[in-house]
Design an enzyme around this catalytic site. Structure first.
Site, PDB file in Angstrom:
ATOM      1  N   CYS A 186       0.834  -1.099   0.186  1.00  0.00           N
ATOM      2  CA  CYS A 186       0.267  -0.164  -0.307  1.00  0.00           C
ATOM      3  C   CYS A 186       0.845   0.935   0.104  1.00  0.00           C
ATOM      4  CB  CYS A 186      -0.777   0.219   1.113  1.00  0.00           C
ATOM      5  SG  CYS A 186      -2.237  -1.480   1.675  1.00  0.00           S
ATOM      6  N   ARG A 235       5.657  -0.908  -4.581  1.00  0.00           N
ATOM      7  CA  ARG A 235       5.574  -1.332  -3.256  1.00  0.00           C
ATOM      8  C   ARG A 235       4.155  -2.327  -3.208  1.00  0.00           C
ATOM      9  NH1 ARG A 235       6.863   1.118   0.981  1.00  0.00           N
ATOM     10  NH2 ARG A 235       4.665   0.784   2.405  1.00  0.00           N
ATOM     11  N   TRP A 237      -2.787  -2.544  -1.054  1.00  0.00           N
ATOM     12  CA  TRP A 237      -2.830  -4.226  -1.361  1.00  0.00           C
ATOM     13  C   TRP A 237      -4.419  -4.159  -0.762  1.00  0.00           C
ATOM     14  CZ3 TRP A 237      -2.129  -8.234   1.374  1.00  0.00           C
ATOM     15  CH2 TRP A 237      -1.629  -9.167   0.125  1.00  0.00           C
ATOM     16  N   ASN A 244      -2.740   1.878   5.854  1.00  0.00           N
ATOM     17  CA  ASN A 244      -2.267   0.859   5.462  1.00  0.00           C
ATOM     18  C   ASN A 244      -2.268   0.563   6.608  1.00  0.00           C
ATOM     19  OD1 ASN A 244      -1.330   2.711   2.908  1.00  0.00           O
ATOM     20  ND2 ASN A 244       0.852   3.216   3.238  1.00  0.00           N
ATOM     21  N   GLY A 245      -2.573  -0.533   6.966  1.00  0.00           N
ATOM     22  CA  GLY A 245      -1.973  -1.621   8.026  1.00  0.00           C
ATOM     23  C   GLY A 245      -3.224  -1.953   7.860  1.00  0.00           C
ATOM     24  N   GLU A 300      16.388 -19.448  -3.691  1.00  0.00           N
ATOM     25  CA  GLU A 300      16.305 -17.806  -4.467  1.00  0.00           C
ATOM     26  C   GLU A 300      15.471 -18.079  -5.892  1.00  0.00           C
ATOM     27  OE1 GLU A 300      15.711 -13.453  -4.444  1.00  0.00           O
ATOM     28  OE2 GLU A 300      15.793 -15.363  -2.025  1.00  0.00           O
ATOM     29  N   LYS A 323      12.667 -16.095  -6.994  1.00  0.00           N
ATOM     30  CA  LYS A 323      12.642 -15.300  -8.648  1.00  0.00           C
ATOM     31  C   LYS A 323      11.828 -15.926  -9.629  1.00  0.00           C
ATOM     32  CE  LYS A 323      14.244 -12.463  -6.523  1.00  0.00           C
ATOM     33  NZ  LYS A 323      13.610 -12.442  -5.125  1.00  0.00           N
ATOM     34  N   GLU A 342       7.973 -15.662  -8.152  1.00  0.00           N
ATOM     35  CA  GLU A 342       7.157 -13.709  -8.118  1.00  0.00           C
ATOM     36  C   GLU A 342       7.174 -13.855  -9.719  1.00  0.00           C
ATOM     37  OE1 GLU A 342       9.697 -12.810  -4.256  1.00  0.00           O
ATOM     38  OE2 GLU A 342      10.769 -12.808  -5.846  1.00  0.00           O
ATOM     39  N   HIS A 380      14.979 -38.801  -2.141  1.00  0.00           N
ATOM     40  CA  HIS A 380      14.216 -39.004  -0.985  1.00  0.00           C
ATOM     41  C   HIS A 380      12.371 -38.290  -1.498  1.00  0.00           C
ATOM     42  CE1 HIS A 380      16.774 -40.012   1.911  1.00  0.00           C
ATOM     43  NE2 HIS A 380      17.831 -39.051   0.809  1.00  0.00           N
ATOM     44  N   LYS A 409       6.450  -4.844  -2.744  1.00  0.00           N
ATOM     45  CA  LYS A 409       7.663  -5.247  -2.655  1.00  0.00           C
ATOM     46  C   LYS A 409       8.220  -4.542  -0.780  1.00  0.00           C
ATOM     47  CE  LYS A 409      12.264  -4.292  -3.301  1.00  0.00           C
ATOM     48  NZ  LYS A 409      12.913  -5.100  -4.017  1.00  0.00           N
TER      49      LYS A 409
END
Length: 618
Positions: free
Chosen positions: A2, A27, A74, A100-101, A490, A494, A497, A513, A613
């Site tokens: 947000c 963001r 958001w 925001n929150g 990582e 990526k 995302e 396994h 973000k």
């Protein structure tokens, strides 16, 4: 997550608010809106979708006025639609609020408002409940000073709130006056000449002022054109430092790059160089990290290290575990910040905790920091924002100096974190069992890293060709061992995302396994297999995938390319570095692979769906 922009001054507010929202797009958001006060009327434009949709609304019927608030949302409570977009109003329609929150007790507050006769709710958001609560209290307060009334109404409302917030509030009958407040969600005051700003991120206002005051939790700020006053929820005032923003508006432009992510991948030679600038002691063969705020004796007494973070920062911590244990021989553990803050792990008195976060505002990481300090453990931060909450509330730490990172998918911040964790391992190691020769070798390797990263970046076209070749796959598996196991995680992150493809990272030896059941001709396996002490182990796993007709993309070094010839379908050869530094090189081609594949698939690389973000809510 947000974004808030507020303005009070002598210029038209609309273009400033809209420009600020554009700078906050990275963001993450799914709707946007503005509220601008014109005379004693609030002009509102808001809609679901991207900023261009809001800009179209505003161009069709331009709002006028010299102060107002704006927001990118958001979704947390309520669907993504026009009604749930911010700003929201109180029952009178005179008070507008952006937030925001998360208001955790919004339902109980709403039920009380309804019992008191307030039934005019138009959205499903927790934010509208807060707006109604402020409006209800405002109506109950006496006094001719309307500014003081609004300020007190905000204070009293927030005392009833359970949860997190960064808010900006205006009233149609109170000209040129904004109220802001924060708890757990960042809010910054921008100080200009005959104009002032509020923003959730300084990047929104850096084009207009580089003088900023970073608000603390429970701060409430009253903002006018030529002055501001910061106080607490109980009305106490105190001193707040005006800081100079380190970067400029030029620093957050894409330049000639098509995407911020690609720009930031290619900035890594400089960001890695800046992360270690002035921090290497050739004479003592160690690192110098004065920001830790610890004496040599205190550092020598550290008996255990805990690294905590979320997402990419967590993966950096996993590499850090290998680094610190190998270089300093100190038991090291990595904790998901979201888990660490809610459980009770046994920890010894000599434990040193590092909270890792690019933004320095990640909600779960902040919670972990608070929990660690509450229990009396020295807790340090590794972050990129020198004015962030983690930087201000930790006992010390190390700044990354990576510069602004706008792309949602973290790239240069990750390699900067790895450099800093290497420096921490080197510093602690030299105080224990690491020889001067080994310290000197690591420093020499660190100093050559920027040039080696430049060599890796030259492989971009080759990696792009591989991405195009595999653009029709439904997913990928990533494998690595030791230092490069976190890099497999990582790389998979990526890929998820920004391409939205299925991707999983695993230790190479875990193939047998259960994971081997997934191997098939249309599911490529990515192996991070440098020519190190366990290359032969990786090679054995690669052979097993090959035997089951699974496509193999291998990232290797040294003589690895020669040994993989005829086995791997694609081979990317990287420069040689010591094992402990190899993750800094191996992650970059994985970043490029995800980027080029996302572009080939037509994804919105810098603003991937559903992502933000900085995750400032739980």
């Amino acid at each position: 997550m947000c974004g808030i922009v507020g303005y009070v001054g002598r210029s038209e507010a609309a273009p400033i608010l809209l420009d600020g929202l554009r700078r906050l797009e990275y963001r993450g958001y799914d709707s946007a809106g503005v509220a601008i006060v014109d005379g004693n009327h609030v002009e509102t434009r808001k809609c679901a979708g991207r900023i261009p949709a809001l800009a179209k609304l505003m161009s069709e019927k331009p709002p006028s006025g010299s102060f107002g608030i704006s927001h990118t949302r958001w979704a947390t409570h309520g669907k993504v639609n026009d009604e749930n977009a911010h700003p929201h109003f109180d029952a009178s329609g005179k008070i507008a609020l952006v937030h925001n929150g998360v208001i955790e007790n919004y339902q109980a507050l709403k039920e009380q408002l309804v019992r008191d006769g307030d039934n005019d709710f138009r959205s499903q958001t927790d934010t509208e409940v807060l707006a109604h609560l402020i409006g209800s209290i405002y109506q109950q307060l006496d006094g001719k000073d309307s500014k003081a009334r609004l300020l007190n109404a905000v204070r009293r409302a927030l005392k009833q709130v359970i949860g997190t917030y960064g808010i900006a509030v205006v009233h149609s009958d109170i000209p040129n006056f904004l109220v802001g407040a924060r708890r757990g969600s960042p809010l910054v005051l921008g100080v200009g000449k005959d104009e002032n700003f509020l923003a959730s991120d300084v990047s929104a206002i850096v084009a207009y002022t580089r003088d900023a005051v970073y608000l603390n939790d429970f701060d409430v700020v009253a903002v006018e054109r030529d002055k501001f006053e910061i106080s607490s929820l109980v009305g106490e005032t105190g001193d707040h430092q005006v800081s100079k923003v380190e970067f400029t508006a030029e620093d957050i432009k894409k330049g000639d790059y098509p995407h911020y992510m690609l720009k930031e991948i290619f900035e890594q030679p400089n960001s890695v160089r800046d992360a270690m600038r002035g921090r290497l002691s050739l004479e003592e063969c160690t690192a110098k990290l004065g920001g830790l705020n610890m004496t040599p004796a205190q550092l020598r007494d550290v008996g255990r290290v805990v690294l905590t973070g979320c997402g990419t920062a967590l993966h950096a911590g996993m590499v850090g575990e290998y680094l610190i244990e190998q270089l300093a021989n100190i038991p090291t553990e990595v904790e998901h910040a979201s888990e660490f803050r809610h459980r009770n792990p046994p920890m010894t008195r000599d434990t040193l905790v590092f909270a890792i976060s690019q933004s320095g505002e990640t909600a779960d990481t902040l919670g972990a920091l608070h929990e660690s300090r509450r229990k009396g453990y020295r807790t340090l931060g590794i972050c990129n924002n020198v004015a962030s909450t983690i930087a201000r509330e930790s006992d010390g730490g190390v700044y990354m100096h990576a510069g602004p990172e706008i792309g949602v998918a973290a790239t240069k911040s990750f390699t900067s974190q790895l450099v800093i964790l290497t420096l921490i391992g080197l510093l602690l190691g030299r105080m224990r069992n690491l020889s001067t020769a080994e310290g000197s070798r690591i420093i020499a390797a660190l100093e050559t890293l920027p040039e080696q990263i430049e060599e890796v970046l030259k492989l971009s076209d080759q990696i792009q060709a591989i991405a195009k070749k595999y653009a029709d796959v439904n997913g990928m598996l990533f494998f690595g061992r030791q230092f490069n196991f976190p890099i497999a995680l990582e790389g998979a992150l990526k890929m998820k995302e920004i391409t939205y493809l299925f991707a999983e990272g695993h230790p190479s030896a875990e193939l047998k396994h259960g994971i081997i059941a997934l191997i098939r001709p249309d599911l490529p396996s990515i192996f991070v297999a440098p020519d190190d002490a366990i290359f032969s182990k990786n090679l054995n796993n690669i052979e097993q995938v090959k035997a089951r007709k699974g496509p193999i993309i291998a990232f290797t070094s040294g003589t690895g390319a020669k040994q993989l010839k005829g086995i791997a379908n694609e081979i990317i050869s990287l420069p040689d570095v010591p094992d402990c530094l190899m993750p800094i090189l191996t992650v970059i081609p994985l970043q490029l692979l995800a980027y080029h594949l996302a572009v080939a698939l037509g994804r919105d690389v810098d603003k991937p769906r559903n992502l933000a973000k900085s995750v400032t809510v739980e």
